[in-house]
Motif scaffolding. Structure first.
Motif, PDB file in Angstrom:
ATOM      1  N   HIS B  65     -14.835  25.231  21.166  1.00 36.82           N
ATOM      2  CA  HIS B  65     -15.422  26.252  22.047  1.00 36.82           C
ATOM      3  C   HIS B  65     -16.248  25.618  23.183  1.00 36.82           C
ATOM      4  O   HIS B  65     -16.005  25.926  24.365  1.00 36.82           O
ATOM      5  CB  HIS B  65     -16.293  27.187  21.208  1.00 36.82           C
ATOM      6  N   VAL B  66     -17.175  24.759  22.818  1.00 40.39           N
ATOM      7  CA  VAL B  66     -18.092  24.197  23.834  1.00 40.39           C
ATOM      8  C   VAL B  66     -17.375  23.282  24.841  1.00 40.39           C
ATOM      9  O   VAL B  66     -17.549  23.467  26.057  1.00 40.39           O
ATOM     10  CB  VAL B  66     -19.297  23.500  23.167  1.00 40.39           C
ATOM     11  N   PRO B  67     -16.545  22.313  24.397  1.00 38.13           N
ATOM     12  CA  PRO B  67     -15.843  21.505  25.409  1.00 38.13           C
ATOM     13  C   PRO B  67     -14.980  22.359  26.354  1.00 38.13           C
ATOM     14  O   PRO B  67     -14.898  22.074  27.537  1.00 38.13           O
ATOM     15  CB  PRO B  67     -14.968  20.558  24.573  1.00 38.13           C
ATOM     16  N   SER B  68     -14.371  23.415  25.816  1.00 43.76           N
ATOM     17  CA  SER B  68     -13.549  24.292  26.666  1.00 43.76           C
ATOM     18  C   SER B  68     -14.413  25.025  27.686  1.00 43.76           C
ATOM     19  O   SER B  68     -14.033  25.157  28.854  1.00 43.76           O
ATOM     20  CB  SER B  68     -12.792  25.316  25.816  1.00 43.76           C
ATOM     21  N   ALA B  69     -15.579  25.494  27.232  1.00 43.33           N
ATOM     22  CA  ALA B  69     -16.493  26.200  28.140  1.00 43.33           C
ATOM     23  C   ALA B  69     -16.974  25.261  29.245  1.00 43.33           C
ATOM     24  O   ALA B  69     -16.974  25.623  30.436  1.00 43.33           O
ATOM     25  CB  ALA B  69     -17.681  26.745  27.356  1.00 43.33           C
ATOM     26  N   TRP B  70     -17.365  24.057  28.848  1.00 40.01           N
ATOM     27  CA  TRP B  70     -17.817  23.074  29.851  1.00 40.01           C
ATOM     28  C   TRP B  70     -16.711  22.763  30.841  1.00 40.01           C
ATOM     29  O   TRP B  70     -16.942  22.664  32.043  1.00 40.01           O
ATOM     30  CB  TRP B  70     -18.266  21.785  29.153  1.00 40.01           C
ATOM     31  N   GLN B  71     -15.475  22.597  30.303  1.00 42.49           N
ATOM     32  CA  GLN B  71     -14.371  22.226  31.192  1.00 42.49           C
ATOM     33  C   GLN B  71     -13.978  23.384  32.101  1.00 42.49           C
ATOM     34  O   GLN B  71     -13.569  23.160  33.239  1.00 42.49           O
ATOM     35  CB  GLN B  71     -13.168  21.737  30.383  1.00 42.49           C
ATOM     36  N   GLY B 105      -7.937  25.778  34.545  1.00 45.84           N
ATOM     37  CA  GLY B 105      -9.277  26.335  34.330  1.00 45.84           C
ATOM     38  C   GLY B 105      -9.214  27.669  33.602  1.00 45.84           C
ATOM     39  O   GLY B 105     -10.028  27.944  32.711  1.00 45.84           O
ATOM     40  N   ALA B 106      -8.229  28.493  33.968  1.00 46.01           N
ATOM     41  CA  ALA B 106      -8.061  29.804  33.311  1.00 46.01           C
ATOM     42  C   ALA B 106      -7.752  29.609  31.830  1.00 46.01           C
ATOM     43  O   ALA B 106      -8.254  30.359  30.979  1.00 46.01           O
ATOM     44  CB  ALA B 106      -6.947  30.585  33.991  1.00 46.01           C
ATOM     45  N   ALA B 107      -6.946  28.584  31.533  1.00 42.72           N
ATOM     46  CA  ALA B 107      -6.599  28.315  30.127  1.00 42.72           C
ATOM     47  C   ALA B 107      -7.854  27.952  29.326  1.00 42.72           C
ATOM     48  O   ALA B 107      -8.063  28.461  28.221  1.00 42.72           O
ATOM     49  CB  ALA B 107      -5.572  27.183  30.048  1.00 42.72           C
ATOM     50  N   PHE B 108      -8.697  27.104  29.900  1.00 37.64           N
ATOM     51  CA  PHE B 108      -9.932  26.715  29.194  1.00 37.64           C
ATOM     52  C   PHE B 108     -10.889  27.903  29.057  1.00 37.64           C
ATOM     53  O   PHE B 108     -11.557  28.044  28.040  1.00 37.64           O
ATOM     54  CB  PHE B 108     -10.621  25.545  29.898  1.00 37.64           C
TER      55      PHE B 108
END
Lengths: 56, 253
Positions: B65-71, B105-108
């Protein structure tokens, strides 16, 4: 060995979504590129007169 | 000397043929790095780190969750820089790259929203709450989708890219809103627990997988960006000399 977790359904479904979306990010450009290359191959064959029309 | 080399290298990447060569060479290495970092990160996340004393094993969702949000946010910043360069200096390669940032970005963002919702259900007792952090993240997804739609709506790709670049820069205002939402408003979403400068409230034993996964998604973003940009470049330049030459020399492989 698959670890046993509390809230396992939530943990595994999250990792599953991550895996599926990332896999699509890998696969989609490859599929697009394949399709594009097939088109370009056809165009090149048309230009050079080597095109074999499958409908003829 | 090093600065000059970087500068010359950057300018060379503006040439489609050079970019094509560069991306073909670099992208597999980024994918390999992503695979390695993800394998290590997931191993640590699922097998090594102990359960949280309050959230038990559900906290392991944090590592995707967090790495995806940051990315999702970092990707937007990268896209904005590229869009600004594209608008100011009219460099076509940066225009293409800015456009190709949007689907990644949309995917993340989608991963972040979905995993956050799944995590919220057992911990908050709800799948969704219209609080500032969640809503601003949803707005980010809509902005990404808007950029993709706008770019696709124009037959003239360059015109579409220029319009979308303006939307990108307007949408940049959402990034600080996402970042500071947990400080500016009272939210169900927790406040900052991980700090680059200053002490994190997360125990150090839980940090390694987060670091590995953060590096992994960054490498993945770079690899996917190069692949997508290369495809878009080929699509746009299919009638141009350098593509025809390359196709003939390679026999269209």
């Amino acid at each position: 060995m698959i670890p046993e977790f509390e809230y396992a359904i939530y943990v595994w479904s999250s990792y599953g979504i991550f895996a599926v979306v990332i896999a699509w990010q890998i696969v989609q450009p490859v599929l697009y590129r394949r399709r594009l290359m097939a088109e370009l191959r056809e165009e090149l064959a048309l230009q050079s007169g080597d095109y074999n029309d499958p409908n003829s | 000397m090093i600065w000059k080399t970087i500068k010359v290298g950057f300018h060379r990447l503006g040439s489609p043929a050079s970019f094509y060569r560069f991306s073909t060479l670099v992208s597999p290495w980024l994918w390999a790095g992503f695979a390695l970092c993800t394998a290590i990160g997931i191993y640590y996340a699922l097998y090594v780190v102990p359960p949280d004393y309050q959230q038990s094993d559900s906290f392991r969702i944090l590592y995707v969750h967090v790495p995806s949000a940051w990315q999702a946010m970092a990707g937007y910043v990268v896209m904005s820089i590229l869009a600004a360069i594209a608008l100011i200096w009219r460099i076509r390669m940066t225009e293409i790259m800015a456009m190709m940032c949007a689907p990644i970005g949309a995917a993340f963002t989608a991963i972040c929203l979905a995993t956050g919702s799944i995590w919220g259900r057992p911990m908050w007792g709800t799948w969704w709450e219209w609080d500032a952090r969640l809503t601003s993240m949803l707005v980010l997804l809509f902005i990404y989708l808007g950029i993709m739609g706008l770019y696709a709506a124009f037959d003239d790709r360059r015109k579409g890219a220029r319009v979308a670049c303006i939307l990108i820069l307007v949408g940049l205002v959402n990034i600080p809103i996402i970042h500071f939402s947990v400080e500016w408003w009272t939210t169900l979403h927790q406040g900052k627990t991980i700090r680059i400068f200053g002490e994190s409230s997360m125990h150090y034993s839980m940090m390694p997988p987060l670091i590995w996964m953060t590096i992994a998604v960054k490498l993945m973003f770079g690899a996917a960006l190069l692949d997508r940009s290369r495809n878009e470049l080929l699509t746009q330049d299919r009638r141009k000399g350098w593509v025809q030459k390359k196709l003939k020399s390679q026999g269209v492989s």
